[in-house]
Design an enzyme around this catalytic site. Sequence first.
Site, PDB file in Angstrom:
ATOM      1  N   PRO A 114      -8.140  -2.897  16.405  1.00 15.71           N
ATOM      2  CA  PRO A 114      -7.700  -3.139  17.779  1.00 15.71           C
ATOM      3  C   PRO A 114      -8.126  -2.010  18.722  1.00 15.71           C
ATOM      4  O   PRO A 114      -8.287  -0.875  18.308  1.00 15.71           O
ATOM      5  CB  PRO A 114      -6.174  -3.172  17.659  1.00 15.71           C
ATOM      6  CG  PRO A 114      -5.872  -3.311  16.218  1.00 15.71           C
ATOM      7  CD  PRO A 114      -7.025  -2.661  15.505  1.00 15.71           C
ATOM      8  N   GLU A 115      -8.290  -2.383  19.994  1.00 11.05           N
ATOM      9  CA  GLU A 115      -8.613  -1.413  21.026  1.00 11.05           C
ATOM     10  C   GLU A 115      -7.368  -1.182  21.890  1.00 11.05           C
ATOM     11  O   GLU A 115      -6.263  -1.566  21.498  1.00 11.05           O
ATOM     12  CB  GLU A 115      -9.801  -1.922  21.852  1.00 11.05           C
ATOM     13  CG  GLU A 115     -11.055  -2.164  21.003  1.00 11.05           C
ATOM     14  CD  GLU A 115     -12.234  -2.703  21.790  1.00 11.05           C
ATOM     15  OE1 GLU A 115     -12.344  -2.402  22.996  1.00 11.05           O
ATOM     16  OE2 GLU A 115     -13.056  -3.447  21.202  1.00 11.05           O
ATOM     17  N   ARG A 173      -7.726  -4.877   5.282  1.00 11.74           N
ATOM     18  CA  ARG A 173      -8.832  -4.200   4.589  1.00 11.74           C
ATOM     19  C   ARG A 173      -8.597  -2.693   4.448  1.00 11.74           C
ATOM     20  O   ARG A 173      -9.461  -1.983   3.948  1.00 11.74           O
ATOM     21  CB  ARG A 173     -10.144  -4.464   5.343  1.00 11.74           C
ATOM     22  CG  ARG A 173     -10.568  -5.932   5.306  1.00 11.74           C
ATOM     23  CD  ARG A 173     -11.718  -6.212   6.259  1.00 11.74           C
ATOM     24  NE  ARG A 173     -12.915  -5.437   5.941  1.00 11.74           N
ATOM     25  CZ  ARG A 173     -13.986  -5.355   6.732  1.00 11.74           C
ATOM     26  NH1 ARG A 173     -13.992  -5.998   7.884  1.00 11.74           N
ATOM     27  NH2 ARG A 173     -15.022  -4.637   6.371  1.00 11.74           N
TER      28      ARG A 173
END
Length: 275
Positions: free
Chosen positions: A2-3, A114
């Site tokens: 995410p940004e 991940r």
Amino acid sequence: MPELPEVETIVREIGPQLQGAKIARAELRKTDVLRELSKPRLLKTLQGNTIEQVYRRAKHIVFRLVSGHRMIIQPRMTGSVIVYDRKLTRDELKYAVLIGTLSDGRKFVYRDVRRLGTIWLLDEDGWIAYTARIGPEPLEETFTPLVFADRMKHTRTAVKKAIMDQRRLAGVGNIYANEALFDARLNPAKSTNRLSLDEFARLHAAIVDVLQRALASSGTTLRDYRTGKGERGRFQFALRVYGRGGEKCVQCGRTLVMTHEIDKRQTTYCRNCQR
């Protein structure tokens, strides 16, 4: 991912639920996310500690603890933090990395499909050094076009790469760099030190605008990102260039170009609109 918009969405949703809460127990299910930190030290610090504040710095979720420590979670591509007031399902536990059980029985869970994210634990001096290495926040009032130009003007690197450099500007990643450069009508490969003051002003406005619009839509979910409530973002339906290589430009109808030549990441732009 995410940004900035995704992390800010998570923080705004979990912050009010966690601030002032005491951590009764902590469980770390995977250790490969730890940075300069041991599992025993993390658990010892968390257990019995109280969360004073949850906020965002760049792409990081920051838990400020009453002990003076800050636990920093950087979700990166596949991470999220969610608060539960019920028992977790088997699927919810599957990718759980850190589980904090609060004194009232609720749980906050750092989930990472991940395990590309990281966890840091810093004291006050460590935090001051850590945050000093990060650039200004683009949604703060102090982030003016002149401040932006001053942070960027001395580099010859491609402008897309420059605005993604967290040492120069906090929180902007690949998705919103693509979108902002399109809105500012700038070629992503142009050398940053060749931008005029007018181009800096256009790009500054475009960055602020796209981040605010994405935040209003709870961010962009392309695959794994979930908000602090476990929901998907909605800004993926408003993307104008990112992920649309080979499709028509929404402005001029020409075919959008997708390349990996600038920074080895997906860059999509319009050769006509972004000359």
